[in-house]
Structure formats: C-alpha cells, structure tokens
Design a protein around this motif. Sequence first.
Motif, mmCIF file in Angstrom:
data_model
loop_
_atom_site.group_PDB
_atom_site.id
_atom_site.type_symbol
_atom_site.label_atom_id
_atom_site.label_comp_id
_atom_site.label_asym_id
_atom_site.label_seq_id
_atom_site.Cartn_x
_atom_site.Cartn_y
_atom_site.Cartn_z
ATOM 1 N N ARG A 17 5.994 -26.987 -160.926
ATOM 2 C CA ARG A 17 5.155 -27.815 -160.035
ATOM 3 C C ARG A 17 4.453 -26.966 -158.965
ATOM 4 O O ARG A 17 4.189 -27.428 -157.860
ATOM 5 C CB ARG A 17 5.998 -28.888 -159.338
ATOM 6 C CG ARG A 17 6.746 -29.819 -160.263
ATOM 7 C CD ARG A 17 7.455 -30.893 -159.450
ATOM 8 N NE ARG A 17 8.387 -31.664 -160.249
ATOM 9 C CZ ARG A 17 9.196 -32.598 -159.741
ATOM 10 N NH1 ARG A 17 9.171 -32.866 -158.446
ATOM 11 N NH2 ARG A 17 10.022 -33.267 -160.521
ATOM 12 N N LYS A 18 4.183 -25.689 -159.263
ATOM 13 C CA LYS A 18 3.538 -24.756 -158.328
ATOM 14 C C LYS A 18 4.361 -24.566 -157.059
ATOM 15 O O LYS A 18 3.816 -24.369 -155.972
ATOM 16 C CB LYS A 18 2.122 -25.246 -157.992
ATOM 17 C CG LYS A 18 1.194 -25.316 -159.202
ATOM 18 C CD LYS A 18 -0.197 -25.753 -158.824
ATOM 19 C CE LYS A 18 -1.106 -25.801 -160.056
ATOM 20 N NZ LYS A 18 -2.489 -26.235 -159.704
ATOM 21 N N GLU A 19 5.696 -24.598 -157.221
ATOM 22 C CA GLU A 19 6.615 -24.392 -156.099
ATOM 23 C C GLU A 19 7.607 -23.286 -156.438
ATOM 24 O O GLU A 19 7.738 -22.888 -157.588
ATOM 25 C CB GLU A 19 7.370 -25.690 -155.777
ATOM 26 C CG GLU A 19 6.488 -26.820 -155.276
ATOM 27 C CD GLU A 19 7.272 -28.100 -155.017
ATOM 28 O OE1 GLU A 19 6.863 -28.864 -154.126
ATOM 29 O OE2 GLU A 19 8.281 -28.334 -155.718
ATOM 30 N N VAL A 20 8.307 -22.821 -155.409
ATOM 31 C CA VAL A 20 9.365 -21.832 -155.614
ATOM 32 C C VAL A 20 10.631 -22.302 -154.907
ATOM 33 O O VAL A 20 10.580 -22.966 -153.863
ATOM 34 C CB VAL A 20 8.975 -20.432 -155.082
ATOM 35 C CG1 VAL A 20 7.852 -19.832 -155.905
ATOM 36 C CG2 VAL A 20 8.613 -20.468 -153.596
ATOM 37 N N TYR A 21 11.780 -21.963 -155.516
ATOM 38 C CA TYR A 21 13.048 -22.037 -154.815
ATOM 39 C C TYR A 21 13.201 -20.689 -154.108
ATOM 40 O O TYR A 21 13.015 -19.638 -154.732
ATOM 41 C CB TYR A 21 14.208 -22.220 -155.791
ATOM 42 C CG TYR A 21 14.185 -23.503 -156.574
ATOM 43 C CD1 TYR A 21 14.299 -24.742 -155.936
ATOM 44 C CD2 TYR A 21 14.069 -23.486 -157.966
ATOM 45 C CE1 TYR A 21 14.291 -25.926 -156.674
ATOM 46 C CE2 TYR A 21 14.067 -24.659 -158.702
ATOM 47 C CZ TYR A 21 14.173 -25.884 -158.043
ATOM 48 O OH TYR A 21 14.164 -27.040 -158.759
ATOM 49 N N TRP A 22 13.554 -20.718 -152.829
ATOM 50 C CA TRP A 22 13.583 -19.449 -152.121
ATOM 51 C C TRP A 22 14.606 -19.456 -150.987
ATOM 52 O O TRP A 22 15.070 -20.502 -150.543
ATOM 53 C CB TRP A 22 12.200 -19.119 -151.545
ATOM 54 C CG TRP A 22 11.794 -20.010 -150.398
ATOM 55 C CD1 TRP A 22 11.368 -21.299 -150.472
ATOM 56 C CD2 TRP A 22 11.822 -19.676 -149.002
ATOM 57 N NE1 TRP A 22 11.117 -21.803 -149.221
ATOM 58 C CE2 TRP A 22 11.387 -20.824 -148.294
ATOM 59 C CE3 TRP A 22 12.163 -18.527 -148.295
ATOM 60 C CZ2 TRP A 22 11.274 -20.840 -146.906
ATOM 61 C CZ3 TRP A 22 12.050 -18.552 -146.902
ATOM 62 C CH2 TRP A 22 11.603 -19.687 -146.228
ATOM 63 N N ALA A 23 14.963 -18.262 -150.559
ATOM 64 C CA ALA A 23 15.830 -18.089 -149.395
ATOM 65 C C ALA A 23 15.575 -16.698 -148.833
ATOM 66 O O ALA A 23 15.172 -15.783 -149.553
ATOM 67 C CB ALA A 23 17.304 -18.254 -149.755
ATOM 68 N N ARG A 24 15.846 -16.556 -147.551
ATOM 69 C CA ARG A 24 15.682 -15.256 -146.882
ATOM 70 C C ARG A 24 17.056 -14.599 -146.739
ATOM 71 O O ARG A 24 18.061 -15.279 -146.523
ATOM 72 C CB ARG A 24 15.030 -15.451 -145.513
ATOM 73 C CG ARG A 24 14.845 -14.169 -144.726
ATOM 74 C CD ARG A 24 13.960 -14.371 -143.529
ATOM 75 N NE ARG A 24 13.988 -13.198 -142.668
ATOM 76 C CZ ARG A 24 13.040 -12.898 -141.794
ATOM 77 N NH1 ARG A 24 11.990 -13.687 -141.679
ATOM 78 N NH2 ARG A 24 13.129 -11.816 -141.033
ATOM 79 N N TYR A 25 17.079 -13.267 -146.856
ATOM 80 C CA TYR A 25 18.325 -12.508 -146.798
ATOM 81 C C TYR A 25 18.233 -11.391 -145.766
ATOM 82 O O TYR A 25 17.175 -10.786 -145.587
ATOM 83 C CB TYR A 25 18.656 -11.920 -148.168
ATOM 84 C CG TYR A 25 19.069 -12.972 -149.171
ATOM 85 C CD1 TYR A 25 20.398 -13.211 -149.471
ATOM 86 C CD2 TYR A 25 18.106 -13.772 -149.794
ATOM 87 C CE1 TYR A 25 20.779 -14.211 -150.356
ATOM 88 C CE2 TYR A 25 18.472 -14.776 -150.684
ATOM 89 C CZ TYR A 25 19.806 -14.981 -150.954
ATOM 90 O OH TYR A 25 20.184 -15.979 -151.822
ATOM 91 N N ASP A 26 19.366 -11.122 -145.102
ATOM 92 C CA ASP A 26 19.458 -9.998 -144.176
ATOM 93 C C ASP A 26 19.965 -8.742 -144.881
ATOM 94 O O ASP A 26 19.925 -7.653 -144.322
ATOM 95 C CB ASP A 26 20.394 -10.338 -143.014
ATOM 96 C CG ASP A 26 19.800 -11.403 -142.098
ATOM 97 O OD1 ASP A 26 18.568 -11.472 -141.995
ATOM 98 O OD2 ASP A 26 20.572 -12.157 -141.487
#
Length: 217
Positions: free
Chosen positions: A117-126
């Motif tokens: 659906r032109k989306e991403v699953y994402w998360a930020r990492y340290d």
Amino acid sequence: MLLLAVDTATPAVTVALHDGDSVVAESTQVDARRHGELLLPAVDRVLASAGLKLDAVTGLVVGVGPGPYTGLRVGLVTAATFGSVLGVPVHGLCTLDGLAYASGLEGPFVVATDARRKEVYWARYDGFRTRAGEPAVDRPAEIAEQVAGLPAVGAGALLYPEVFPDARGPEHQSAAALASLAAGKLAAGEELLPPRPLYLRRPDAQVPKNYKVVTPR
C-alpha cells in the motif's frame, strides 16, 4: 539450549537452529506468496542439515512482525503448534529487531520493511541491539524528516531511495540473526515478547461491505 527460529513476517521464509553458542544450520527463501508451502520443508531441511530431529529442540523463537497478516500468521501458528507438541517455550521477537541485529550497525539508523500500500513498517535504532521506539507503519514521505540523514536497512528502505538515500543491506530477514539475538537475550535473563502478531493495521483482505448471506430455504 537448542533454539528453532522461524520468521515469515516478510517475503523471506527463514528458519535457523541455534545451540546457545552459534547458529548450526539455517535456510532462507524469498517468496512472498508461498510462506505456507515453504516453511515446513525449510524446518525439515534445517534439522536434517544439523543431523537432529524436532524433539531435540528446547525452545522456539518466532518473528512477530510487523508484517502482512497472511504471511505473518504462518510462522506464528507453526511455532505455537511446535511449542504445544514439544512442551517447550515459544518466544517472540520483533522482526525489525532481527534485521537491525543482522546489520551490525552502531549509532542511529532505521530499519524499514515493505508494508505494501506504498507504506513501510519501520523503527529507529540507537544500535544493532537497541530499538529507540515502537515500530510504526507510515508512508515514506510522512517520515522523511524523522529519518533524514540516517542509514537504513531492509527492503522497505531500498524501495524508496528518495526518502532513504543511504539504504543498504541486509534486505531480507534472517532467522539466524533472530536466533542469535534471542539466544543472547535469554542468556542475559531478558524477557522476550509473547508470540502474538504485531499487525499495526487491518488485514488487506476484508469482507465486501455489500456482502449478502445466502441461506438455503
């Protein structure tokens, strides 16, 4: 310890065995439409490669997503079934955490997988072991400012170079990385996630609004 790790939250159907020290066997096939068909043969192949049978497994690790409903549930149901039959614990881990761990990156970076659906699953990492927040699903353009200037890994990042110009591998999930991360956390006494799906949105397939139930007279 002998952990059997599986993940079907992405197009990768991936399985690995970890003996507490290292990965002893693994298999990964990328096919977004054949999770149910490929997973059990992959488990058999990994066990055979290690010269072991399923009853040698002392615990299971399963990627809980985020991911599309149809693929994700294949791994979760399989892990739950094995756990019930063997009487061993089933642990969950965020699929994005496995990709982060496989990257080996230090410092801030992003993991992004294709959510369709032109989306991403994402998360930020340290760092490759440390997630900085909860996973989310968004259109890439909506998070451009949040991820600007950060390296990014995963198939979702590679799909949208205008938002993730510093995109790199690994592209696909690896159960070997998931198993290694889980083994380290368990050895340190850390509590893992319950094996429940992290969908973040409704399934793609839905009952039509004007659906009519027809019953015989």
